[in-house]
Design an enzyme around this catalytic site. Structure first.
Site, PDB file in Angstrom:
ATOM      1  N   ASP A 103      33.489  39.791  36.175  1.00  0.00           N
ATOM      2  CA  ASP A 103      33.767  41.101  36.755  1.00  0.00           C
ATOM      3  C   ASP A 103      34.469  41.920  35.674  1.00  0.00           C
ATOM      4  O   ASP A 103      34.701  41.432  34.566  1.00  0.00           O
ATOM      5  CB  ASP A 103      34.614  40.950  38.014  1.00  0.00           C
ATOM      6  CG  ASP A 103      34.425  42.086  39.006  1.00  0.00           C
ATOM      7  OD1 ASP A 103      34.156  43.218  38.562  1.00  0.00           O
ATOM      8  OD2 ASP A 103      34.542  41.847  40.224  1.00  0.00           O
ATOM      9  N   GLU A 128      31.160  42.834  47.452  1.00  0.00           N
ATOM     10  CA  GLU A 128      32.437  42.586  46.775  1.00  0.00           C
ATOM     11  C   GLU A 128      33.429  43.711  47.011  1.00  0.00           C
ATOM     12  O   GLU A 128      34.626  43.472  47.200  1.00  0.00           O
ATOM     13  CB  GLU A 128      32.208  42.402  45.272  1.00  0.00           C
ATOM     14  CG  GLU A 128      33.421  41.851  44.513  1.00  0.00           C
ATOM     15  CD  GLU A 128      34.433  42.898  44.074  1.00  0.00           C
ATOM     16  OE1 GLU A 128      35.548  42.517  43.663  1.00  0.00           O
ATOM     17  OE2 GLU A 128      34.120  44.122  44.155  1.00  0.00           O
ATOM     18  N   HIS A 174      28.731  41.269  40.857  1.00  0.00           N
ATOM     19  CA  HIS A 174      28.305  42.012  42.059  1.00  0.00           C
ATOM     20  C   HIS A 174      27.609  43.304  41.670  1.00  0.00           C
ATOM     21  O   HIS A 174      27.931  43.940  40.672  1.00  0.00           O
ATOM     22  CB  HIS A 174      29.475  42.275  43.014  1.00  0.00           C
ATOM     23  CG  HIS A 174      30.547  43.195  42.511  1.00  0.00           C
ATOM     24  ND1 HIS A 174      30.538  44.548  42.749  1.00  0.00           N
ATOM     25  CD2 HIS A 174      31.681  42.954  41.809  1.00  0.00           C
ATOM     26  CE1 HIS A 174      31.621  45.099  42.221  1.00  0.00           C
ATOM     27  NE2 HIS A 174      32.332  44.158  41.641  1.00  0.00           N
ATOM     28  N   HIS A 233      37.417  52.246  38.909  1.00  0.00           N
ATOM     29  CA  HIS A 233      37.171  53.009  40.126  1.00  0.00           C
ATOM     30  C   HIS A 233      37.140  54.510  39.869  1.00  0.00           C
ATOM     31  O   HIS A 233      37.249  55.308  40.800  1.00  0.00           O
ATOM     32  CB  HIS A 233      38.190  52.664  41.221  1.00  0.00           C
ATOM     33  CG  HIS A 233      37.896  51.365  41.895  1.00  0.00           C
ATOM     34  ND1 HIS A 233      38.393  51.042  43.142  1.00  0.00           N
ATOM     35  CD2 HIS A 233      37.158  50.288  41.521  1.00  0.00           C
ATOM     36  CE1 HIS A 233      37.970  49.834  43.488  1.00  0.00           C
ATOM     37  NE2 HIS A 233      37.220  49.358  42.510  1.00  0.00           N
TER      38      HIS A 233
END
Length: 347
Positions: A245, A224, A73, A324
């Site tokens: 991923d 995503e 993604h 993240h």
């Protein structure tokens, strides 16, 4: 063995893609770049209705195991203007899992719907330590962190005169850097590094004039980070989907940034047992340095795809630390992921 130069190509492609802001819901420019990158390698590619990129790598339509769909993604975390304050500052709501704790002090770009781009910084409200006696005790949330624009604005009307409105996109600076020791550091390696890996694999196929033993497609998705990127039609004949991923790195897990991770289970449940077993066998056949892990807080496009279609599913990825946040991986992890793809497709 797949040559290391394809891992280097993957990292270079990743660096270029990281230079294009693409918070989820604002991915048109990144998708266009990705589309052209695959076309430049000689593979047919088209945009999907949702804005993703579908690539045909070719292969044998008559393979008994059916077709394979690889997923990655291009959408990232980010923010959206939720209010223009009377002070001329901006309130922000997160897009995806963007966390206010590690957004603070980051440079941002605000994109208006009319096409203007303004710079600013995410800061704690009342951010000066010499002024705010509760600076350290303040919880960082999207109620206490705001965007300070690099413009002479003192009121909501000043901001609106610039063309900034609620709903405008806030993109965070990725701060991409590749070190001489082979590490790549940046926001949003999740999952632009995997798009780079799939471009590296496509370059390997092109250079070797490889005809794949089964029909294979790539879907670079664009939603995503909010859970529905993989919830889209799959090409006819596809029986299996593997998401490429980020591989998780952290306490309690075995994977490092220099390895490829083969996920056996995440918070959505186990991946297909036979697909995982074949991925492990492919890693061992190619001499890839790999780990198998359970990810405690994770979901992927392939789960959305498997929920909508009668397909097998699996998940692999180069090890990425600090997900993240300000993330880090290594070219060895990229290379090991390419080895698994080569071994899985038996080329």
């Amino acid at each position: 063995m797949i040559e290391r130069k394809y891992a280097e190509f993957a990292v270079q492609s990743t660096e270029r893609l990281l230079g294009i802001d693409s918070p989820t819901g604002f991915t048109r420019a990144a998708a266009a770049w990705t589309l052209n990158a695959f076309r430049d390698l000689g593979f047919p590619a088209q945009l999907t209705n949702k804005g993703g990129v579908l690539v045909d790598l070719g292969g044998d339509d008559t393979a008994p195991e059916g077709g394979l769909l690889l997923m990655a993604h291009v959408d990232t975390l980010g923010g959206m203007v939720s209010a223009v304050k009377g002070s001329g500052r901006l309130s922000v709501t997160n897009l995806g899992g963007m966390n206010a704790n590690n957004a603070e002090t980051e440079n941002v770009r605000v994109y208006t719907r009319a096409g203007q781009v303004y710079e600013g910084t995410a800061q704690l409200v009342n951010a000066s330590v010499h002024v705010n006696g509760n600076y350290s005790g303040t919880s960082r949330t999207w109620d206490t962190v705001e965007i300070v624009l690099d413009e002479d604005v003192k009121s909501a009307d000043d901001v609106k005169a610039l063309g900034i409105r609620v709903g405008d996109i806030v993109a965070f600076d990725p701060r991409t850097r590749t070190t001489a020791s082979g590490y790549i550091k940046s926001r949003f390696l999740d999952d632009k590094l995997s798009v780079g890996i799939l471009l590296g694999f496509a370059a390997f196929l092109r250079d070797g004039k490889v005809r794949l033993p089964r029909r294979t497609f790539i879907h670079v998705t664009v939603f995503e980070e909010v859970g529905h990127g993989g919830a889209a039609p799959v090409p006819a004949g596809v029986t299996e989907c593997i998401s490429v991923d980020m591989g998780c790195v952290g306490e309690g897990l075995d994977c490092t940034e220099r390895q490829v991770s083969i996920c056996v289970k995440d918070s959505g449940g186990p991946y297909n047992y036979d697909t995982v077993s074949r991925l492990i066998a492919a890693a061992e056949a190619e001499g890839a340095d790999y780990a198998t892990d359970v990810y405690p807080h994770y979901g992927s496009d392939v789960e959305a795809a498997a929920a909508c279609h009668d397909i097998l599913h699996g998940l692999i990825g180069a090890g990425v630390y600090a997900s993240h946040g300000y993330e880090r991986s290594h070219i060895d992890g990229v290379w090991n992921t390419l080895r698994v793809l080569k071994g899985y497709l038996k080329v």
